[in-house]
Design a protein around this motif. Sequence first.
Motif, mmCIF file in Angstrom:
data_model
loop_
_atom_site.group_PDB
_atom_site.id
_atom_site.type_symbol
_atom_site.label_atom_id
_atom_site.label_comp_id
_atom_site.label_asym_id
_atom_site.label_seq_id
_atom_site.Cartn_x
_atom_site.Cartn_y
_atom_site.Cartn_z
ATOM 1 N N PRO A 1 23.505 -13.981 -21.299
ATOM 2 C CA PRO A 1 23.368 -15.424 -21.462
ATOM 3 C C PRO A 1 23.929 -15.898 -22.801
ATOM 4 O O PRO A 1 24.100 -15.094 -23.721
ATOM 5 C CB PRO A 1 21.845 -15.604 -21.446
ATOM 6 C CG PRO A 1 21.359 -14.380 -22.169
ATOM 7 C CD PRO A 1 22.286 -13.261 -21.747
ATOM 8 N N GLU A 2 24.192 -17.196 -22.911
ATOM 9 C CA GLU A 2 24.430 -17.785 -24.217
ATOM 10 C C GLU A 2 23.110 -17.786 -24.993
ATOM 11 O O GLU A 2 22.034 -17.964 -24.410
ATOM 12 C CB GLU A 2 24.957 -19.211 -24.087
ATOM 13 C CG GLU A 2 26.360 -19.287 -23.518
ATOM 14 C CD GLU A 2 26.966 -20.673 -23.633
ATOM 15 O OE1 GLU A 2 26.192 -21.647 -23.812
ATOM 16 O OE2 GLU A 2 28.201 -20.783 -23.560
ATOM 17 N N VAL A 3 23.206 -17.586 -26.308
ATOM 18 C CA VAL A 3 22.007 -17.522 -27.158
ATOM 19 C C VAL A 3 22.173 -18.530 -28.299
ATOM 20 O O VAL A 3 22.651 -18.194 -29.386
ATOM 21 C CB VAL A 3 21.788 -16.095 -27.708
ATOM 22 C CG1 VAL A 3 20.472 -16.022 -28.486
ATOM 23 C CG2 VAL A 3 21.796 -15.062 -26.585
ATOM 24 N N PRO A 4 21.794 -19.789 -28.071
ATOM 25 C CA PRO A 4 21.929 -20.803 -29.126
ATOM 26 C C PRO A 4 21.005 -20.515 -30.308
ATOM 27 O O PRO A 4 19.974 -19.843 -30.168
ATOM 28 C CB PRO A 4 21.512 -22.104 -28.420
ATOM 29 C CG PRO A 4 21.642 -21.820 -26.964
ATOM 30 C CD PRO A 4 21.317 -20.362 -26.810
ATOM 31 N N ASN A 5 21.365 -21.047 -31.463
ATOM 32 C CA ASN A 5 20.548 -20.925 -32.666
ATOM 33 C C ASN A 5 19.625 -22.123 -32.849
ATOM 34 O O ASN A 5 19.154 -22.400 -33.948
ATOM 35 C CB ASN A 5 21.458 -20.755 -33.882
ATOM 36 C CG ASN A 5 22.238 -19.470 -33.809
ATOM 37 O OD1 ASN A 5 21.658 -18.393 -33.730
ATOM 38 N ND2 ASN A 5 23.561 -19.567 -33.811
ATOM 39 N N TYR A 6 19.361 -22.807 -31.772
ATOM 40 C CA TYR A 6 18.430 -23.934 -31.756
ATOM 41 C C TYR A 6 17.790 -23.944 -30.372
ATOM 42 O O TYR A 6 18.313 -23.337 -29.435
ATOM 43 C CB TYR A 6 19.162 -25.257 -32.018
ATOM 44 C CG TYR A 6 20.232 -25.554 -30.990
ATOM 45 C CD1 TYR A 6 19.946 -26.329 -29.864
ATOM 46 C CD2 TYR A 6 21.520 -25.037 -31.124
ATOM 47 C CE1 TYR A 6 20.925 -26.578 -28.911
ATOM 48 C CE2 TYR A 6 22.494 -25.273 -30.171
ATOM 49 C CZ TYR A 6 22.180 -26.049 -29.074
ATOM 50 O OH TYR A 6 23.143 -26.293 -28.122
#
Length: 260
Positions: A178-183
């Motif tokens: 998955p994408e792992v956002p920093n927010y």
Amino acid sequence: MIELKTQEEIEILRENNILVSKTLAEVARHIAPGVATKELDRIAEDYIRSHGAVPAFLGYEGYPATLCISVNEQVVHGIPGDYRLRDGDIVSVDCGTFMKGFCGDSAYTFGVGDVAEEVSRLMAVTKEALVKGAEQAVAGNRVGDIGYAVQSHAEKNGYSVVRELVGHGLGRQMHMSPEVPNYGARGRGPLLKKGMVICIEPMINMGARHVVWGRDGWTVSTRDGKPAAHFEYAVAVGVWKPDILTTFDYIEAVLNQTSN
């Protein structure tokens, strides 16, 4: 489709990420005022190839180098070239390997010479945010728990979080789901399961969160020209605790030698 890895595959990923860590440590030996970023890139490519791997970044979607080297207001994806490091710079070095069918990927931000105290603090808080995000990589949590941990620590300290670039899954390819956002919000996003391997990589700005792309099509910089820091771990999601496949120990041993 989020791919789950076997323990054997995780060990190959660990091997790659330890090689990335050792490569970054070798680069750290040569970071000093006056050194051209393309020279650091040559050192990294030689080191990776001499240890039985190939650079994962070189040629990736046309990228022309082994490392991404991003200086000061450059957030990520800076292309190595003729720029010579200067006293007081900070430089994010992002490195990837491909070996035995799997990838390694991590990053570390270095200070060059005498770095201003406020910039050193940005680096320290960004690394702390990475650790806090990685602590959330436990089965049963969600991707949003990681992003929330990173974002809350950065913003509590007066910094901003880049939104346009995110962490990612890691395996036979460098960028996977998955994408792992920093927010993010706690309890939201894809469910974390044992066997998932992800890269968590806070990109934290001293000023506003907004970024711009350079004319080279790669380099991402802060819009306001203020410094940014970037650190990255590869992590296997564990049942009770995260299995961090990256180590900064080799890098920090070199940094401690040079500072003494």
